[in-house]
Design a protein around this motif. Structure first.
Motif, short mmCIF file in Angstrom:
data_model
loop_
_atom_site.label_atom_id
_atom_site.label_comp_id
_atom_site.label_asym_id
_atom_site.label_seq_id
_atom_site.Cartn_x
_atom_site.Cartn_y
_atom_site.Cartn_z
N LEU A 19 -20.31 -34.64 69.95
CA LEU A 19 -21.10 -35.86 70.09
C LEU A 19 -20.18 -36.96 70.59
N TYR A 20 -20.70 -37.82 71.45
CA TYR A 20 -19.98 -38.99 71.93
C TYR A 20 -20.73 -40.22 71.45
N THR A 21 -19.98 -41.21 70.94
CA THR A 21 -20.61 -42.47 70.54
C THR A 21 -19.92 -43.62 71.25
N ASP A 22 -20.58 -44.78 71.20
CA ASP A 22 -19.92 -46.00 71.67
C ASP A 22 -19.10 -46.55 70.50
N GLU A 23 -18.54 -47.75 70.67
CA GLU A 23 -17.67 -48.35 69.64
C GLU A 23 -18.39 -48.61 68.32
N GLN A 24 -19.70 -48.82 68.38
CA GLN A 24 -20.48 -49.11 67.18
C GLN A 24 -21.00 -47.85 66.48
N GLY A 25 -20.78 -46.69 67.08
CA GLY A 25 -21.25 -45.45 66.48
C GLY A 25 -22.61 -44.99 66.95
N ILE A 26 -23.13 -45.57 68.02
CA ILE A 26 -24.41 -45.14 68.59
C ILE A 26 -24.14 -43.93 69.48
N VAL A 27 -24.83 -42.82 69.22
CA VAL A 27 -24.63 -41.60 70.00
C VAL A 27 -25.12 -41.83 71.42
N THR A 28 -24.25 -41.52 72.39
CA THR A 28 -24.58 -41.67 73.81
C THR A 28 -24.73 -40.33 74.50
N ASP A 29 -24.19 -39.25 73.90
CA ASP A 29 -24.25 -37.93 74.53
C ASP A 29 -23.98 -36.86 73.48
N ALA A 30 -24.51 -35.67 73.74
CA ALA A 30 -24.23 -34.48 72.93
C ALA A 30 -23.99 -33.33 73.90
N GLN A 31 -23.03 -32.49 73.59
CA GLN A 31 -22.68 -31.39 74.48
C GLN A 31 -22.55 -30.09 73.70
N GLY A 40 -28.96 -42.17 70.69
CA GLY A 40 -29.50 -43.27 69.90
C GLY A 40 -29.28 -43.14 68.41
N ALA A 41 -28.86 -41.96 67.94
CA ALA A 41 -28.56 -41.79 66.52
C ALA A 41 -27.37 -42.69 66.15
N ILE A 42 -27.24 -42.99 64.87
CA ILE A 42 -26.17 -43.88 64.41
C ILE A 42 -25.25 -43.12 63.47
N ILE A 43 -23.95 -43.19 63.75
CA ILE A 43 -22.92 -42.57 62.92
C ILE A 43 -22.02 -43.69 62.39
N PRO A 44 -21.78 -43.74 61.09
CA PRO A 44 -20.97 -44.84 60.51
C PRO A 44 -19.47 -44.65 60.79
N VAL A 45 -19.07 -44.91 62.04
CA VAL A 45 -17.69 -44.66 62.46
C VAL A 45 -16.67 -45.59 61.80
N LYS A 52 -14.86 -38.70 58.32
CA LYS A 52 -13.51 -38.14 58.36
C LYS A 52 -13.54 -36.64 58.61
N VAL A 53 -12.46 -36.16 59.18
CA VAL A 53 -12.31 -34.74 59.50
C VAL A 53 -12.42 -33.91 58.21
N GLY A 54 -13.13 -32.80 58.33
CA GLY A 54 -13.28 -31.90 57.21
C GLY A 54 -14.53 -32.14 56.38
N GLU A 55 -15.22 -33.27 56.64
CA GLU A 55 -16.44 -33.61 55.90
C GLU A 55 -17.65 -33.43 56.81
N ARG A 56 -18.82 -33.26 56.21
CA ARG A 56 -20.05 -33.18 56.99
C ARG A 56 -20.29 -34.51 57.69
N LEU A 57 -20.90 -34.44 58.87
CA LEU A 57 -21.10 -35.64 59.69
C LEU A 57 -22.25 -36.48 59.15
N PRO A 58 -21.97 -37.74 58.73
CA PRO A 58 -23.04 -38.63 58.32
C PRO A 58 -23.77 -39.15 59.56
N ILE A 59 -25.09 -39.24 59.48
CA ILE A 59 -25.86 -39.66 60.65
C ILE A 59 -27.21 -40.24 60.21
N HIS A 60 -27.68 -41.21 60.98
CA HIS A 60 -29.00 -41.81 60.75
C HIS A 60 -29.74 -41.71 62.07
N HIS A 61 -30.88 -41.01 62.07
CA HIS A 61 -31.62 -40.80 63.32
C HIS A 61 -33.11 -40.60 63.02
N PRO A 62 -33.79 -41.70 62.66
CA PRO A 62 -35.21 -41.59 62.36
C PRO A 62 -36.00 -41.06 63.56
#
Length: 87
Positions: A19-31, A40-45, A52-62
Motif C-alpha cells: 500500500l502507498y499513502t501520502d504524508e497524512q496516511g491516506i491510501v493512494t495506491d495498492a499493488q 482513500g482508506a486512512i492509516i494512522p501513520v 509498526k513492523v510486525g503488527e497488523r495494519l491499522p486501517i479505517h475505510h468505511p
C-alpha cells in the motif's frame, strides 16, 4: 518530510501486498491489485504505537472497515522522498 509511505505487508495469498499513502496516511495506491478498492482508506501513520513492523495494519475505510485492522502484518515501512527536479 516523506512525500509517500510504502507499506509492505506479509504475503498470505491476498490480492495486494503493498500500500502507498501520502504524508497524512491516506491510501493512494495498492499493488499488485485492488488499488481502486483501497484508495482513500486512512492509516494512522503518525501513531507509533499502532503503525509498526510486525503488527497488523491499522486501517479505517468505511463502509468496509471501521477503525479496524487488516489480517496482514506490516513487513516493511519505507518513507519515500521526491528528489528535486533539475532545470
Amino acid at each position: 518530510m516523506a512525500t509517500k509511505i510504502k507499506i509492505t505487508l506479509e504475503d498470505r495469498g491476498q490480492d495486494f501486498t503493498t500500500l502507498y499513502t501520502d504524508e497524512q496516511g491516506i491510501v493512494t495506491d495498492a499493488q499488485p491489485f485492488q488499488a481502486r478498492t483501497w484508495r482513500g482508506a486512512i492509516i494512522p501513520v503518525y501513531d507509533p504505537g499502532m503503525f509498526k513492523v510486525g503488527e497488523r495494519l491499522p486501517i479505517h475505510h468505511p463502509p468496509h472497515i471501521e477503525y479496524g485492522f487488516l489480517r496482514y502484518k506490516i513487513q516493511k515501512i519505507e518513507y519515500l522522498y521526491n528528489e528535486p527536479q533539475s532545470t
